[in-house]
Structures are given as C-alpha cells and as structure tokens.
Design an enzyme around this catalytic site. Structure first.
Site, short mmCIF file in Angstrom:
data_model
loop_
_atom_site.label_atom_id
_atom_site.label_comp_id
_atom_site.label_asym_id
_atom_site.label_seq_id
_atom_site.Cartn_x
_atom_site.Cartn_y
_atom_site.Cartn_z
N PRO A 133 0.83 -1.21 0.00
CA PRO A 133 0.00 0.00 0.00
C PRO A 133 0.87 1.26 0.00
O PRO A 133 2.09 1.18 0.09
CB PRO A 133 -0.77 -0.12 1.31
N TRP A 134 0.21 2.42 -0.05
CA TRP A 134 0.93 3.69 -0.20
C TRP A 134 1.22 4.39 1.12
O TRP A 134 1.91 5.40 1.13
CB TRP A 134 0.14 4.64 -1.11
N LYS A 158 5.09 -5.55 -5.73
CA LYS A 158 4.35 -4.53 -6.48
C LYS A 158 4.00 -3.38 -5.54
O LYS A 158 3.09 -3.47 -4.72
CB LYS A 158 3.06 -5.06 -7.12
N PRO A 159 4.76 -2.28 -5.63
CA PRO A 159 4.44 -1.14 -4.78
C PRO A 159 3.13 -0.49 -5.23
O PRO A 159 2.65 -0.75 -6.34
CB PRO A 159 5.62 -0.18 -5.01
N GLU A 161 0.77 2.27 -6.76
CA GLU A 161 1.01 3.17 -7.90
C GLU A 161 1.21 4.62 -7.45
O GLU A 161 1.83 5.41 -8.15
CB GLU A 161 -0.13 3.06 -8.93
N GLU A 233 -3.68 -8.19 5.45
CA GLU A 233 -3.70 -7.12 6.45
C GLU A 233 -4.60 -6.04 5.87
O GLU A 233 -4.21 -5.34 4.94
CB GLU A 233 -2.26 -6.64 6.68
N CYS A 267 -2.90 1.82 9.07
CA CYS A 267 -3.87 0.73 9.21
C CYS A 267 -4.24 0.51 10.67
O CYS A 267 -5.37 0.22 10.99
CB CYS A 267 -3.34 -0.55 8.59
N GLN A 313 -8.22 10.07 -2.10
CA GLN A 313 -8.26 9.84 -0.67
C GLN A 313 -8.87 11.04 0.05
O GLN A 313 -9.67 10.89 0.97
CB GLN A 313 -6.84 9.53 -0.16
N LYS A 316 -12.53 11.00 -0.37
CA LYS A 316 -13.14 9.92 0.44
C LYS A 316 -13.32 10.42 1.88
O LYS A 316 -14.36 10.24 2.49
CB LYS A 316 -12.25 8.67 0.41
N GLU A 366 -13.43 2.62 7.80
CA GLU A 366 -12.05 3.10 7.89
C GLU A 366 -11.95 4.38 7.05
O GLU A 366 -12.22 4.37 5.85
CB GLU A 366 -11.12 2.02 7.32
P1 NAI Z 1 -6.20 -0.91 -2.38
O1 NAI Z 1 -6.45 -2.02 -1.43
O2 NAI Z 1 -6.97 -0.96 -3.66
O3 NAI Z 1 -4.63 -0.85 -2.77
C1 NAI Z 1 -3.60 -1.52 -2.08
C2 NAI Z 1 -2.67 -2.21 -3.08
O4 NAI Z 1 -3.41 -3.18 -3.82
C3 NAI Z 1 -2.07 -1.27 -4.13
O5 NAI Z 1 -0.75 -1.68 -4.43
C4 NAI Z 1 -2.95 -1.53 -5.35
O6 NAI Z 1 -2.33 -1.24 -6.59
C5 NAI Z 1 -3.19 -3.01 -5.22
N1 NAI Z 1 -4.36 -3.52 -5.96
C6 NAI Z 1 -5.50 -2.85 -6.26
N2 NAI Z 1 -6.33 -3.65 -6.97
C7 NAI Z 1 -5.70 -4.85 -7.12
C8 NAI Z 1 -6.04 -6.09 -7.74
N3 NAI Z 1 -7.21 -6.25 -8.37
N4 NAI Z 1 -5.16 -7.11 -7.69
C9 NAI Z 1 -3.97 -6.97 -7.05
N5 NAI Z 1 -3.58 -5.81 -6.46
C10 NAI Z 1 -4.45 -4.76 -6.47
O7 NAI Z 1 -6.45 0.43 -1.59
P2 NAI Z 1 -6.57 1.97 -2.12
O8 NAI Z 1 -7.61 2.04 -3.20
O9 NAI Z 1 -5.22 2.48 -2.41
O10 NAI Z 1 -7.13 2.68 -0.82
C11 NAI Z 1 -8.50 2.59 -0.47
C12 NAI Z 1 -8.69 2.41 1.01
O11 NAI Z 1 -8.06 1.20 1.43
C13 NAI Z 1 -8.04 3.47 1.88
O12 NAI Z 1 -8.84 4.61 1.98
C14 NAI Z 1 -7.90 2.74 3.18
O13 NAI Z 1 -9.12 2.78 3.88
C15 NAI Z 1 -7.62 1.31 2.76
N6 NAI Z 1 -6.17 1.01 2.84
C16 NAI Z 1 -5.73 0.28 3.89
C17 NAI Z 1 -4.37 0.05 4.03
C18 NAI Z 1 -3.84 -0.72 5.19
O14 NAI Z 1 -2.75 -0.43 5.66
N7 NAI Z 1 -4.51 -1.76 5.63
C19 NAI Z 1 -3.39 0.59 3.09
C20 NAI Z 1 -3.97 1.29 1.97
C21 NAI Z 1 -5.32 1.49 1.87
#
Ligand code: NAI
Ligand code: MG
Length: 462
Positions: A133-134, A158-159, A161, A233, A267, A313, A316, A366
């Site tokens: 995640p970012w 895969k970091p 984007e 996670e 998180c 974000q 959101k 969240e």
């Molecule tokens: P996301 O879960 O979509 O992104 C996290 C990672 O998953 C990124 O590297 C993304 O490119 C990758 N990803 C996205 N779609 C994928 C797919 N179909 N297959 C494989 N990899 C994929 O989260 P996003 O959209 O960046 O953030 C949305 C919300 O998610 C945030 O507002 C937050 O609430 C939550 N989040 C939670 C995190 C944590 O630490 N648990 C970290 C980041 C976001």
C-alpha cells in the site's frame, strides 16, 4: 500494458513528481519466472549463514542511504520528513532482525519409538508476491520481504502506484549486499494492470497483501485460483479506550499519536476514542486545544500534519465526514479540506467527530485520514461494548491504572494486538495482524516468518 507510464505525485503540491513505467502481464510473467529460477538456482545455493550476512548488509546499505531514501519517501507519499526518517530506520531494522533468524530456522525430531527416525525440515514456500500500500511504502515492503528472504523464498514486489519510488531504489541495496539477481523483482503499475496478473500467476506460492478489504477479497480469489496461501492485512477502525482513572497526559499524547501520525493514514490508527463520561469534557477540550495549534505544510518542512496521499483519498475523507454529520454526528473541530499557503496539494483539517449512533459511517468505516471519532461510555463495561462494536479487529488500546480492567479488556476485545497505557510501542519484534475484517495471518516478529516456509516431515523405519 507494458510501456505505458503512470504518474506519481507529490501530494503536497499536487504536481507530478515523475512518470513510472507500467509493468503489464508480459513483464509480470518475466518477473515471476526470474524469481522461480532464482528460487531453485542461485538463491538455493546460498547457505543460511550467508543469507544472514546478506540481510545484515541490506540493513547497512539502507542506513547508509537513509537521508536520500527518507527524502524520496517524503516527496512521494507526503508524510512529514521526520516520520519518513523513522520509516527508513524501521525498514533497515526488519532486514537486521530477520538476518538474525536466517540461520536458525530448524525443525524438530519426533519420537516414534525405537524403529523409526522422524524429523521435520523447513523449506522455502516458493516465489512470493507482495502487494504494497501507499501509506508505509518501504516499511511494508521490508516487513514482508525480509522474512521471505530469511526463509529462503524469493519475491516479486508490487508497490502502490501512488508511491513506487523507494521500492524502485531497493534493488540497488540488495545488489550491493550480494543478493543474486532474480531473487527480488519489482513491478510497477496500478492494481488491475500489474497487481492482478501477479496475484493470478500460478507460479506464485504465497501472496502478502496490505490494503483495503475489497481489494483483499479480490486478491484472495486470485490466489485461490492456483491454491496460493495469503496473508491479509486489511486495516481497521481501532479503538483507544480512556477510562476515568487514566494518566491524563499520557492518554492525551497517546490519542494524538494514534490518530494523527501520517495524517491518520495508518492501518492500525486509533481512529475511535472511547472515553468514560466523567472525564470526557476535560479530555476533549484539551484534545481540541492541542490540534487547533497543529501546523500544516510540505512534508519536507516537518509540519504536524502533511497532505493525504491523493485527491481520491481526500475526497473519500471529506465524503465520510459529510455523511456522518448528516447522519447526526457532531463536528467538534475541523471537518474541511485545507489549503495551506502556496500549496495546491491534498490537505484535510484534523477533525473530531462526536458520534451519534454506533451505525454512523464515522464509527464503522475506515476513513484513513486525520479524523478521530469519539464515543462516550457510561462505564468500563459500556466502553468494552462500544470498543468491540465494529466488523474490524486489528489493534486496540486502553488507558487505565486498573490492571485487572486492562487485562480483562485485552482478553475480551477482538484484536490482533492490544496496547496498554501506550499506543504503537513495539513494531518489528511484536507480531501484528488482524481478526474479523482486518484479515488474518501475522507479520513482524518470529510469527512473521511462518508464511514463508513449509514444513516437510521425513520418517524412516530403521
Ligand atoms: P487498495 O487495497 O486498492 O490498494 C492496495 C494495493 O493493492 C495497491 O498496491 C494496489 O495497486 C493493489 N491492488 C488494487 N487492486 C488490485 C487487484 N485487483 N489485484 C492486485 N492488487 C491490487 O487500496 P486503495 O484504493 O489504495 O485505498 C482505499 C482504502 O483502502 C483506503 O482509503 C484505506 O481505507 C484502505 N487502505 C488500507 C491500508 C492498510 O494499511 N490496511 C493501506 C492502503 C489502503
Ligand atoms: Mg507519489
């Protein structure tokens, strides 16, 4: 498609920092192939003792370049520089910590009586995928990669984007440390273009994912299609319970740190304050006084609050705050998008919402921003009930001088980690992961190794 480019932004200015080439299915296939060849080849012939030395050298190389790495992390993610400096040190520490176990991963002998010899061997799980995640780009990468390498597995990273840059710097340190080519591969791009083909690839044996619940479900389905194991996670809505007898100053400091570190994009953020009614007014006035003095600015200038990672974000966060207020939550401070001087990036005011109903979005969802939801409890039992009242279960904190209440809370609450009279202590060494919608599997500490090896039992009649 490979050859396309995806922009990464400086979240403080909203301007493009650089364009990063996208890895499509063809490059993802190549990366997985390289990691599978290294798994059986160059990496398999490195002894555990030498793996340990290599991981220590990665830690040294990261520390040597810490200032540059921290600056890049700050520019790419928006986080204050001091936090980025902390992140880089933690990343180095992961490699150092797991270096210490690489040559101690040994099995058991199993007593079956005089006619048999039986023992277990630990074998690397295979080529692993890491979807990052970012919010903590290099830290989350190191958290999965270091134990994977210690166990003899290989990796494709895969970091996110939004923040790919420090992951792209990592291979240089790995090479300096002597880790053979192909052991670690980095592919960049959006989830659908790069993450999906990686997690769907039948050559991947384990997927370590950190991110949202919905993407986690998609990733689990991709992994299921080829029987890969997963670590999930998926974030949380973690409570910080403050009882009337708590050390007031420690609880104030802990609450501020729990929600405003990295502008709340953590998180394990303590995003719900559950406070006993008799101290609520005094506690909330002090919190409001403190956050109204917060500074904003570019991460490089070390403000209290930096930008959030993206416009998406920011919108959101604003949306959940607005919907919660319409549903009856009371805005105690903040609540708006902020535009600090000369910066066109994505800032949100530190915000406190007094929740009305427990079903309000600000209690259940969240937010991943600088927004603290407050719930008032009549007594300890009520606090426990409120703390437990979401579908998440990542971490939980409690401030009290009453040891038995603290331990009762620890036993009753759904969480992978409980903090008593502090928030966030530990880290690399303390196992971490969730229950319920926060996911499963444990990272960090010795528990974090278990995802990266399998156990083979050998039994002989003698
Ligand atoms: P996301 O879960 O979509 O992104 C996290 C990672 O998953 C990124 O590297 C993304 O490119 C990758 N990803 C996205 N779609 C994928 C797919 N179909 N297959 C494989 N990899 C994929 O989260 P996003 O959209 O960046 O953030 C949305 C919300 O998610 C945030 O507002 C937050 O609430 C939550 N989040 C939670 C995190 C944590 O630490 N648990 C970290 C980041 C976001
Ligand atoms: Mg960026």
């Amino acid at each position: 498609m490979s050859g396309d480019a995806h922009p990464s932004y400086d979240p403080a200015t909203g301007e493009v920092l650089c364009d990063v080439p996208v890895s499509g299915t063809d490059l993802v296939d190549e990366a997985v192939e390289a990691s599978r060849i290294a798994l059986k080849g160059a990496w398999a012939s490195v002894t555990p003792a030498e793996r340990s030395r290599m991981l220590n050298r990665v830690a040294q190389a990261i520390r040597k370049d810490a200032q540059r790495l921290a600056t890049v992390e700050c520019l790419d993610s928006g986080k204050p520089l001091r936090e980025a400096v902390g992140d880089i040190e933690t990343s180095a520490r992961y490699f150092e910590y797991y270096a210490g176990i690489a040559d101690k991963l040994q099995g058991d002998t199993i007593p079956l009586g005089p006619d048999f010899v039986s023992f277990t061997m630990h074998e690397p799980i295979g080529a692993t995928a890491h979807i990052i995640p970012w919010n903590f780009p290099l830290v989350t990468t190191a958290r999965g990669l270091a134990p994977a390498l210690a166990a003899g597995a290989t990796a494709v990273i895969k970091p996110a984007e939004q923040t790919p840059l420090t992951a792209l710097m990592l291979p240089v340190y790995l090479e300096q440390a002597g880790i053979p080519a192909g052991v670690v591969n980095v592919v960049c791009g959006p989830g659908k273009m790069t993450g999906a083909p990686l997690t769907q690839h039948p050559g991947i044996a384990h997927v370590t994912f950190t991110g949202s619940v919905d993407t986690g479900k998609t990733v689990m389905m991709s992994a299921a299609s080829h029987i890969a194991s997963t670590t999930m996670e998926l974030g949380g809505k973690s409570p910080v319970v403050v009882l009337a007898d708590a050390d007031f100053d420690a609880a104030i400091e802990g609450t501020l740190k729990a929600i405003f570190t990295n502008a709340g994009q953590v998180c394990s953020a303590g995003s719900r304050l559950v406070i006993e009614r008799s101290v609520a007014d005094k506690f909330l006035s002090e919190l409001i006084k403190r956050i109204e003095q917060f500074t904003f600015g570019h991460g490089l200038d070390n403000p209290n609050i930096g930008p959030v990672v993206s416009k998406q974000q920011l919108l959101k966060i604003e949306g959940i705050v607005r919907d919660s207020v319409s549903a009856g939550a009371e805005l105690l401070t903040g609540g708006n998008i902020k535009r600090p001087d000369k910066l066109n990036g994505w800032f949100f005011e530190p915000t406190i919402l007094l929740a009305g109903d427990s079903s309000t979005k600000c209690v259940q969802e969240e937010i991943f921003g600088p927004v603290l939801t407050v719930q008032i409890a009549a007594d300890f039992e009520h606090a426990l009930e409120l703390a437990e009242g979401t579908d998440f279960g990542l971490v939980a904190g409690i401030y009290t001088k009453d040891v038995s209440k603290a331990l009762r809370f620890s036993r009753k609450i759904s969480a992978g980690q409980v903090f008593i009279n502090q928030f966030f202590a530990g880290g690399v060494e303390t196992p971490f992961g969730g229950t319920k919608n926060s996911g499963f599997g444990r990272e960090k500490g010795l528990e974090g190794l278990k995802a990266y090896y399998t156990v083979k039992t050998v039994t002989a009649r003698i």
